[in-house]
Write a protein that holds these residues in place. Structure first.
Motif, PDB file in Angstrom:
ATOM      1  N   PHE A 278      43.981  42.462  28.771  1.00 19.28           N
ATOM      2  CA  PHE A 278      44.703  41.354  28.629  1.00 19.28           C
ATOM      3  C   PHE A 278      43.636  40.274  27.727  1.00 19.28           C
ATOM      4  O   PHE A 278      43.958  39.598  26.840  1.00 19.28           O
ATOM      5  CB  PHE A 278      45.285  40.552  29.610  1.00 19.28           C
ATOM      6  CG  PHE A 278      46.394  41.219  30.360  1.00 19.28           C
ATOM      7  CD1 PHE A 278      46.962  40.899  31.566  1.00 19.28           C
ATOM      8  CD2 PHE A 278      47.047  42.399  29.604  1.00 19.28           C
ATOM      9  CE1 PHE A 278      48.067  41.614  32.132  1.00 19.28           C
ATOM     10  CE2 PHE A 278      47.852  43.316  30.382  1.00 19.28           C
ATOM     11  CZ  PHE A 278      48.405  42.653  31.399  1.00 19.28           C
TER      12      PHE A 278
ATOM     13  N   ASP B 284      38.255  34.143  41.069  1.00 23.10           N
ATOM     14  CA  ASP B 284      38.423  33.101  42.062  1.00 23.10           C
ATOM     15  C   ASP B 284      38.753  33.900  43.298  1.00 23.10           C
ATOM     16  O   ASP B 284      38.883  34.850  43.521  1.00 23.10           O
ATOM     17  CB  ASP B 284      39.653  32.057  41.724  1.00 23.10           C
ATOM     18  CG  ASP B 284      40.828  32.778  41.116  1.00 23.10           C
ATOM     19  OD1 ASP B 284      41.681  32.046  40.276  1.00 23.10           O
ATOM     20  OD2 ASP B 284      40.952  34.018  41.301  1.00 23.10           O
TER      21      ASP B 284
ATOM     22  N   ASP C 291      48.709  38.165  34.984  1.00 22.36           N
ATOM     23  CA  ASP C 291      47.695  38.357  36.084  1.00 22.36           C
ATOM     24  C   ASP C 291      48.366  37.771  37.360  1.00 22.36           C
ATOM     25  O   ASP C 291      47.739  38.758  38.326  1.00 22.36           O
ATOM     26  CB  ASP C 291      46.371  37.547  35.391  1.00 22.36           C
ATOM     27  CG  ASP C 291      45.207  38.366  34.652  1.00 22.36           C
ATOM     28  OD1 ASP C 291      44.313  37.810  34.418  1.00 22.36           O
ATOM     29  OD2 ASP C 291      45.687  39.315  34.441  1.00 22.36           O
TER      30      ASP C 291
ATOM     31  N   ARG D 204      42.073  32.454  32.102  1.00 21.13           N
ATOM     32  CA  ARG D 204      42.021  32.998  33.150  1.00 21.13           C
ATOM     33  C   ARG D 204      42.497  34.466  33.194  1.00 21.13           C
ATOM     34  O   ARG D 204      42.873  35.289  34.333  1.00 21.13           O
ATOM     35  CB  ARG D 204      43.034  32.448  34.192  1.00 21.13           C
ATOM     36  CG  ARG D 204      42.652  30.885  34.807  1.00 21.13           C
ATOM     37  CD  ARG D 204      43.381  30.325  35.706  1.00 21.13           C
ATOM     38  NE  ARG D 204      43.760  30.946  36.756  1.00 21.13           N
ATOM     39  CZ  ARG D 204      44.785  31.242  37.410  1.00 21.13           C
ATOM     40  NH1 ARG D 204      46.041  30.758  36.883  1.00 21.13           N
ATOM     41  NH2 ARG D 204      45.064  32.133  38.341  1.00 21.13           N
ATOM     42  N   ASP D 205      43.148  34.976  32.000  1.00 18.62           N
ATOM     43  CA  ASP D 205      43.644  36.203  31.811  1.00 18.62           C
ATOM     44  C   ASP D 205      42.583  37.308  31.778  1.00 18.62           C
ATOM     45  O   ASP D 205      42.481  38.004  31.004  1.00 18.62           O
ATOM     46  CB  ASP D 205      44.561  36.248  30.933  1.00 18.62           C
ATOM     47  CG  ASP D 205      45.659  35.433  30.800  1.00 18.62           C
ATOM     48  OD1 ASP D 205      45.618  34.531  29.837  1.00 18.62           O
ATOM     49  OD2 ASP D 205      46.409  35.148  31.898  1.00 18.62           O
ATOM     50  N   PHE D 206      41.755  37.658  32.796  1.00 14.27           N
ATOM     51  CA  PHE D 206      40.806  38.402  32.634  1.00 14.27           C
ATOM     52  C   PHE D 206      40.759  39.674  33.702  1.00 14.27           C
ATOM     53  O   PHE D 206      39.816  40.470  33.262  1.00 14.27           O
ATOM     54  CB  PHE D 206      39.387  37.614  33.027  1.00 14.27           C
ATOM     55  CG  PHE D 206      38.178  38.333  32.423  1.00 14.27           C
ATOM     56  CD1 PHE D 206      38.125  38.869  31.239  1.00 14.27           C
ATOM     57  CD2 PHE D 206      37.287  38.979  33.289  1.00 14.27           C
ATOM     58  CE1 PHE D 206      36.908  39.614  30.661  1.00 14.27           C
ATOM     59  CE2 PHE D 206      36.347  39.922  32.765  1.00 14.27           C
ATOM     60  CZ  PHE D 206      35.989  39.769  31.408  1.00 14.27           C
ATOM     61  N   LEU D 207      41.463  39.402  34.681  1.00  9.01           N
ATOM     62  CA  LEU D 207      41.133  40.352  35.812  1.00  9.01           C
ATOM     63  C   LEU D 207      41.535  42.034  34.975  1.00  9.01           C
ATOM     64  O   LEU D 207      40.874  43.006  35.339  1.00  9.01           O
ATOM     65  CB  LEU D 207      42.305  40.371  36.800  1.00  9.01           C
ATOM     66  CG  LEU D 207      42.074  41.383  37.999  1.00  9.01           C
ATOM     67  CD1 LEU D 207      40.625  41.228  38.435  1.00  9.01           C
ATOM     68  CD2 LEU D 207      43.528  41.107  38.935  1.00  9.01           C
ATOM     69  N   ARG D 208      42.614  42.048  34.069  1.00  7.11           N
ATOM     70  CA  ARG D 208      42.377  43.347  33.214  1.00  7.11           C
ATOM     71  C   ARG D 208      41.661  43.122  31.881  1.00  7.11           C
ATOM     72  O   ARG D 208      42.334  42.311  31.100  1.00  7.11           O
ATOM     73  CB  ARG D 208      43.997  43.570  33.108  1.00  7.11           C
ATOM     74  CG  ARG D 208      44.646  43.977  34.465  1.00  7.11           C
ATOM     75  CD  ARG D 208      45.988  44.772  34.182  1.00  7.11           C
ATOM     76  NE  ARG D 208      45.818  46.140  33.627  1.00  7.11           N
ATOM     77  CZ  ARG D 208      46.082  46.502  32.482  1.00  7.11           C
ATOM     78  NH1 ARG D 208      46.608  45.580  31.501  1.00  7.11           N
ATOM     79  NH2 ARG D 208      45.975  48.013  32.201  1.00  7.11           N
TER      80      ARG D 208
ATOM     81  N   ALA E 128      43.715  40.772  24.033  1.00  8.05           N
ATOM     82  CA  ALA E 128      44.854  40.339  23.670  1.00  8.05           C
ATOM     83  C   ALA E 128      44.726  39.149  22.654  1.00  8.05           C
ATOM     84  O   ALA E 128      45.199  39.326  21.178  1.00  8.05           O
ATOM     85  CB  ALA E 128      45.913  39.847  24.675  1.00  8.05           C
ATOM     86  N   ALA E 129      43.958  38.352  22.987  1.00  4.87           N
ATOM     87  CA  ALA E 129      43.699  37.041  22.271  1.00  4.87           C
ATOM     88  C   ALA E 129      43.268  37.532  20.943  1.00  4.87           C
ATOM     89  O   ALA E 129      43.467  36.942  19.618  1.00  4.87           O
ATOM     90  CB  ALA E 129      42.897  35.915  22.763  1.00  4.87           C
TER      91      ALA E 129
ATOM     92  N   ASP F 136      52.531  39.881  23.250  1.00  2.00           N
ATOM     93  CA  ASP F 136      51.228  39.543  23.959  1.00  2.00           C
ATOM     94  C   ASP F 136      51.280  39.375  25.053  1.00  2.00           C
ATOM     95  O   ASP F 136      51.900  38.250  25.674  1.00  2.00           O
ATOM     96  CB  ASP F 136      50.771  38.256  23.076  1.00  2.00           C
ATOM     97  CG  ASP F 136      49.276  37.850  23.248  1.00  2.00           C
ATOM     98  OD1 ASP F 136      48.700  37.097  22.660  1.00  2.00           O
ATOM     99  OD2 ASP F 136      48.785  38.184  24.440  1.00  2.00           O
ATOM    100  N   PRO F 137      50.568  40.124  26.107  1.00  2.00           N
ATOM    101  CA  PRO F 137      50.791  39.887  27.491  1.00  2.00           C
ATOM    102  C   PRO F 137      50.090  38.516  27.983  1.00  2.00           C
ATOM    103  O   PRO F 137      50.708  37.903  28.814  1.00  2.00           O
ATOM    104  CB  PRO F 137      50.265  41.081  28.139  1.00  2.00           C
ATOM    105  CG  PRO F 137      49.317  41.414  27.178  1.00  2.00           C
ATOM    106  CD  PRO F 137      49.827  41.233  25.827  1.00  2.00           C
ATOM    107  N   SER F 138      49.017  38.274  27.223  1.00  3.27           N
ATOM    108  CA  SER F 138      48.352  36.717  27.882  1.00  3.27           C
ATOM    109  C   SER F 138      49.333  35.576  27.556  1.00  3.27           C
ATOM    110  O   SER F 138      49.061  34.498  28.177  1.00  3.27           O
ATOM    111  CB  SER F 138      47.112  36.795  27.005  1.00  3.27           C
ATOM    112  OG  SER F 138      47.374  36.500  25.794  1.00  3.27           O
TER     113      SER F 138
END
Lengths: 450, 450
Positions: free
Chosen positions: B42, B340, A163, B35-39, B45-46, A142-144
């Motif tokens: 990801f 951000d 990220d 915060r893992d949203f830019l891609r 992934a959750a 899981d990359p996150s």
């Protein structure tokens, strides 16, 4: 064992080496006039198509023998766009697979799968065919949740998310990766039958990532004092390898997430791996979770009892870092069959861990005489180079070899030359000249010459 | 429409553009600390992990809060080698897909699927994500039955099998292929939301094949008399396109079978296609079955009513052969969200059908001021080039652009400059500067400026 090439039956990818009887049957079928044999995948096409109920050969339309009906694909509507959001190869290429060697290892998690070099073109290795070498299997992480820590001799230890890493300036470079054990069986003249098994722990991709140097500078490093980094992986084997700092300082070592334009494949270290250009594959730590900065090598388990060479004087040569200049002819190569005399393009791959390939020579008489091969431009540093040379086969036995020279002037050695330096007890780091014997029957076999 | 990003649910690849409500929900979730949203992958992934029952966050071992248990992938055995003889991407990358645009065309066989450029790195397009453009669908053609005829103004017409073609000396080169209609919707300021839809009829691969010149010489051609070739495809649309002989004579036009190291993909023309570097994609005839040599253009159906540009004076511009110099920023780009302020690496792709990209400039103020971007070496001719530039976002609105210059000195035009020459009735050949507006909220939108 029945040959899988009998027309009309679906051909499954063979798990084992093509056996002697299978080769004989294949040659017999080929000589019955089925000329589409040079590429094994095409030979399977008849079987696959028959099994899939594909259209028969063009039949006369309206009973008029002078009018042939076009094949279905020239008349029909075809498949829609985005049939697959992520496409796959032709079903006629089902035989082009990476393969493991049954019995090579006790478990398949601490094992190898070999890239089918004899079926590939150019320098890019299709990511689905990239060779594998795992010490405790592979995972889809899981990359996150994945983190990279940078600690040791740094001003302030840092922990990065994916990220954070992917926001930093990145570079993209084409590099080969070769396992230190590639071609290892040939030390003992095992003569495995195909190029896939002699040289298949080798692949080449466009890697994208952040120079490790950038992360070290963010953590605060003193390059005069700290001359080594340790890479540690998050897989069960906790792979740990020392990498010399000069390669990091030059900007060449990458903390990489991209492979041929997309994210790394899980078997190749998704979401993060070390890319250490020119260095043997084990140091390209997969599932990279930690970088430690230090002033001496770590002598980890993965570099003291493994990946060492026993020299003639009884000492172990450790920390063999760079893969020396090497090449191999991928066609014609072991297991293939030349069906007739005439023109062939001898082609193969060359590479060097020290920089660019400078030249490749080809011999068809077992190394007695050599002539230069063409190198496909652009030739890139620490990357595969594709070479080719023209050859007209007169039907007599021939021994085909390639010999590469790199930009440092280093010349790929023969077995005799290599054994004179390294003795006969090595397992790793075999970059000797490979020989393929073309017999009068057209069958190509792995032999050792000189 | 429900957002597919709600934590805990499996995220399916959206078939449609991400809707406004979906974007709002995604931004809200991101601002809640994920915060893992830019891609986008990801972010999924959750959801994917939860659905797949993956290991929970590290829990104290033996009840001692000071000892964390390692994640399962750091303890367990993992998957074996050659789990797949042909591997596939991580499940966490399931959202990286080529996509069609529902309603764009009447049928999905005469349609387009777009490559997800915003999710890619470097210059290689993963073959599974290569864009598609078909006029009558695609097929998986039996290579053992496929033939290529060379006829017309030749001494002796020839018919080649795949084996015969693949025995000839080949070359491997990296080239982009772009559909002439790429970015076409933007003529009408449709402002499709993402880079995938504005620029996704673009891909780049290492192609391997025989120079067409070699085959013409085998058939016997007079280059002084015959200045055009016609390529004809075996699909239901019988695609036929004129290609000028100078590109063939130079050795650049290839009869290609290799794509990124393996055989072409069926959607991309398996087993054989024309590769006409720098020329618009339609001329790269797929399922190539015939080459005719002649002394004038053929004016086929595929070059008289299609792929022509209506000029301001009412005439049609035909035979627009080369794709002019063009570029696009792929990150940050439409549909993405910057969470951000702070550092970002502006990155994208540049290309020219006339040769090498010479330089790329980047602007963050809608073209009022420009500064040079870094180009990833080596820059290859008629190939994608990857560029990047450093940017610190201060949280205020910004308009990001890239502008490429090629080795001929040609500079990528703004929309105002392009319309001044081409008018407003074009469908094809839109190479104008692309603008992405970054709003204060961090959302990035497609806008037209200048």
């Amino acid at each position: 064992m029945q040959s899988s090439l009998t027309p009309g039956r679906v051909r499954k990818a063979p798990e084992n080496f093509l056996d002697g009887e299978g080769i004989q049957q294949a040659v017999a079928e080929a000589r019955q006039g089925r000329r589409d044999f040079l590429r094994g995948a095409f030979a399977a096409a008849a079987g696959v198509a028959a099994a899939a109920g594909a259209a028969a050969a063009p039949a006369p339309a309206d009973g008029d023998p002078n009018i042939l009906q076009l094949p279905e694909h020239s008349r029909g509507l075809g498949q829609p766009v985005a049939t697959d959001g992520y496409g796959k190869p032709s079903k006629y290429e089902a035989n082009v697979q990476r393969r493991t060697s049954p019995g090579l290892t006790q478990t398949r998690q601490a094992s190898v799968s070999f890239a089918p070099l004899q079926s590939l073109f150019g320098i890019v290795t299709p990511s689905g065919l990239h060779f594998e070498r795992h010490h405790q299997g592979w995972w889809d992480i899981d990359p996150s949740k994945h983190r990279l820590m940078v600690n040791g001799q740094v001003k302030a230890a840092k922990v990065f998310t994916m990220d954070e890493i992917m926001r930093l300036p990145s570079v993209s470079r084409f590099h080969f990766i070769e396992c230190g054990a590639n071609t290892g069986m040939e030390w003992g003249n095992v003569a495995v039958p195909t190029c896939q098994y002699t040289h298949g722990m080798l692949s080449c991709s466009e890697f994208t990532g952040v120079p490790l140097r950038t992360l070290l500078e963010m953590a605060g490093v003193d390059f005069r004092k700290s001359r080594f980094v340790l890479g540690e992986g998050a897989d069960g084997s906790s792979m740990t390898r020392t990498v010399p700092m000069d390669l990091v300082e030059s900007g060449e070592v990458l903390v990489a997430y991209g492979q041929n334009g997309e994210m790394l494949r899980p078997e190749n270290g998704y979401p993060l791996r070390l890319v250490a250009p020119g260095v043997q594959g084990v140091s390209w730590v997969k599932y990279l979770r930690r970088i430690e900065v230090g002033d001496q090598p770590w002598n980890t388990k993965d570099e003291t009892v493994h990946y060492v060479d026993l020299m003639p004087d009884g000492t172990h040569r450790q920390y063999t870092s760079l893969q020396e200049c090497k090449s191999v002819v991928t066609t014609p190569s072991g297991g293939q069959v030349l069906l007739d005399k005439g023109f062939y393009s001898i082609t193969g791959l060359a590479w060097s861990g020290r920089g660019k390939v400078k030249a490749v020579d080809v011999s068809v008489d077992g190394g007695r005489s050599w002539r230069p091969a063409r190198l496909q431009e652009p030739v890139m540093s620490k990357c595969l180079a594709r070479f080719s040379a023209d050859w007209v086969w007169d039907g007599k036995p021939a021994i085909i070899q390639s010999r590469a020279t790199d930009e440092t002037g280093y010349v790929q050695p023969s077995y005799r030359q290599l054994r004179a330096v390294r003795g006969t007890r090595s397992i790793y780091h075999n970059n000797a000249i490979q020989s393929w014997l073309v017999e009068e029957s057209g069958e190509v076999k792995n032999v050792q010459v000189g």
